[in-house]
Design an enzyme around this catalytic site. Structure first.
Site, mmCIF file in Angstrom:
data_model
loop_
_atom_site.group_PDB
_atom_site.id
_atom_site.type_symbol
_atom_site.label_atom_id
_atom_site.label_comp_id
_atom_site.label_asym_id
_atom_site.label_seq_id
_atom_site.Cartn_x
_atom_site.Cartn_y
_atom_site.Cartn_z
ATOM 1 N N TRP A 100 0.821 -1.221 0.000
ATOM 2 C CA TRP A 100 0.000 0.000 0.000
ATOM 3 C C TRP A 100 0.848 1.261 0.000
ATOM 4 C CZ3 TRP A 100 -4.258 -0.782 -2.062
ATOM 5 C CH2 TRP A 100 -5.085 -1.865 -1.740
ATOM 6 N N ASP A 167 -1.410 7.903 5.029
ATOM 7 C CA ASP A 167 -2.486 6.939 4.785
ATOM 8 C C ASP A 167 -2.664 6.155 6.081
ATOM 9 O OD1 ASP A 167 -4.102 4.811 4.130
ATOM 10 O OD2 ASP A 167 -2.890 4.099 2.439
ATOM 11 N N LYS A 191 -11.928 -0.384 7.302
ATOM 12 C CA LYS A 191 -11.121 -1.137 8.264
ATOM 13 C C LYS A 191 -11.443 -0.776 9.708
ATOM 14 C CE LYS A 191 -8.248 -2.219 4.594
ATOM 15 N NZ LYS A 191 -7.594 -1.553 3.466
HETATM 16 C C1 LIG Z 1 -7.080 -1.192 2.321
HETATM 17 C C2 LIG Z 1 -6.045 -0.149 2.178
HETATM 18 C C3 LIG Z 1 -6.015 0.729 1.083
HETATM 19 C C4 LIG Z 1 -6.986 0.621 -0.086
HETATM 20 O O1 LIG Z 1 -8.201 1.113 0.249
HETATM 21 P P1 LIG Z 1 -9.375 1.204 -0.844
HETATM 22 O O2 LIG Z 1 -10.448 1.866 -0.052
HETATM 23 O O3 LIG Z 1 -9.673 -0.188 -1.276
HETATM 24 O O4 LIG Z 1 -8.895 2.036 -1.967
HETATM 25 C C5 LIG Z 1 -5.047 1.697 1.055
HETATM 26 N N1 LIG Z 1 -4.135 1.822 2.050
HETATM 27 C C6 LIG Z 1 -4.130 0.985 3.108
HETATM 28 C C7 LIG Z 1 -3.115 1.168 4.180
HETATM 29 C C8 LIG Z 1 -5.082 -0.015 3.209
HETATM 30 O O5 LIG Z 1 -5.075 -0.857 4.257
#
Ligand SMILES: *Cc1c(COP(=O)(O)O)cnc(C)c1O
Length: 355
Positions: A100, A167, A191
């Site tokens: 990611w 992020d 999440k």
């Molecule tokens: C799941 C995740 C993403 C992707 O998220 P989407 O909503 O599917 O675009 C990006 N960064 C991290 C750290 C994640 O765990």
């Protein structure tokens, strides 16, 4: 009894599921479903307002920081961030600590120069680099606070005067931190904060409006701020689920209280892993994630048997990500300690039988 260790979309509090189902049938005793009311009504506006004010309260944000609920998942933020913050010819600094963490680097290169200050790709992203220099002229420094796939977590905030962008999709609101230090934070909701379909963005409004490029309105954070996350129809139901989850978090005692439980869950699981030679955690000890615990088995031939046992006992979502293999157990806010107790009991039992 099901124990849900899914990595995302993932477990949410049972109360949230109950309240959300009720709102689909009859929202706040209006005789209408939350799915059939206008977003610009006096019925929905309070939902959005409460979600925003709960984020501000739980994160203790100052008045420079605005809260937005946007479409497109965290993946859209991979390019919306550089579009808004990285001018043509300018440089942004990125830390490459996982699957990611590497994707936003590729996207940022579409808008300006990218300097990768450090990468842990050399060891399959099993550690967090500590020695790196962030160039002082960088427009911002971007990193992923918790690497959902590999199971590492940044247990520090880098010291720098460069604006920080993070992020936080898989660990936002899971532990106390100074969120005001960040120029921009984004998190896909699925999440730790709600249902898929919405992104939470926290942005310091003073950092915006500094790039020269034209951009579509839907990509411009300032337009979303001006319109209170209602530039177009927002993901109404996903925002409602976020609001319920944030309310639940506040009722638990907020971030400090949930952090205590998250610490207990992670400690119990790692202690069990470390005490049983049949299981092998895959990442550097000091960089272990408290949200996603990744491990393999000393004898890979036993993995199938353990997976079968988990399935039999109602343990869902423990299979590892396809890129790592083995197991991944996610311990998000809504997962109760009792689920980790059940899993560790199962691990002890399995180890005894297969030693
Ligand atoms: C799941 C995740 C993403 C992707 O998220 P989407 O909503 O599917 O675009 C990006 N960064 C991290 C750290 C994640 O765990």
């Amino acid at each position: 009894m099901t124990h849900n260790f899914n990595a995302g979309p993932s477990i949410l509090p049972k109360e949230v599921f109950e309240q959300a189902s009720q709102a689909i049938l009859n929202f706040n005793n209006t005789g209408l479903s939350i799915l059939e009311i206008g977003h610009r009504t006096t019925l929905f506006q309070p939902v959005l307002d409460e979600a925003i004010s709960l984020v501000k309260e739980l994160m203790q944000l100052d008045s420079d920081h605005e809260v937005l609920f946007l479409h497109g998942g965290a993946t859209t933020q991979f390019f919306q961030v550089p579009m808004n913050l990285l001018d043509d010819g300018a440089t942004a600094a990125y830390l490459d600590c996982g699957v990611w963490g590497s994707k936003p680097i590729k996207e940022a290169k579409l808008f300006g120069n990218v300097e990768v200050v450090a990468s842990s790709k050399d060891k399959n992203y099993t550690y967090i680099p500590k020695e790196f220099t962030i160039p002082s002229n960088a427009s911002y420094f971007h990193y992923t606070t918790n690497n959902t796939i590999e199971g590492t977590q940044m247990h520090f905030v880098p010291e720098t005067n460069v604006p920080l962008v993070a992020d936080m999709s898989s660990d936002v609101l899971s532990h106390v931190m100074d969120f005001n230090r960040f120029a921009l934070i984004y998190a896909g909701a699925q999440k730790n904060i709600g249902a898929a379909g919405v992104n939470m963005v926290v942005v310091n409004k003073n950092r915006l409006g500094k790039v020269k490029r034209q951009m579509p309105s839907m990509m411009d954070y300032r337009k979303h701020i001006e319109n209170g996350s209602m530039l177009n129809t927002p993901p109404v139901f996903a925002i409602y689920v976020c609001m319920l989850t944030l309310r639940w978090l506040k009722e638990q005692g907020g971030v400090p209280a949930i952090e205590k439980i998250n610490d207990q869950k992670a400690e119990l699981l790692y202690k069990t892993l470390d005490s049983l030679p049949v299981f092998k955690p895959t990442v550097n000890k000091e960089d272990r994630s408290k949200m996603n615990v990744v491990f393999v088995m000393d004898d890979p031939g036993q993995e199938k048997a353990f997976l079968e046992l988990c399935k039999k006992e109602g343990m869902v979502g423990v299979k590892g990500h396809r890129s790592v293999g083995g197991f991944r157990v996610s311990l998000y806010n809504a997962l109760p300690l009792s689920s980790v107790q059940a899993l560790t009991e199962l691990m002890n039992h399995f180890a005894l039988k297969h030693a």
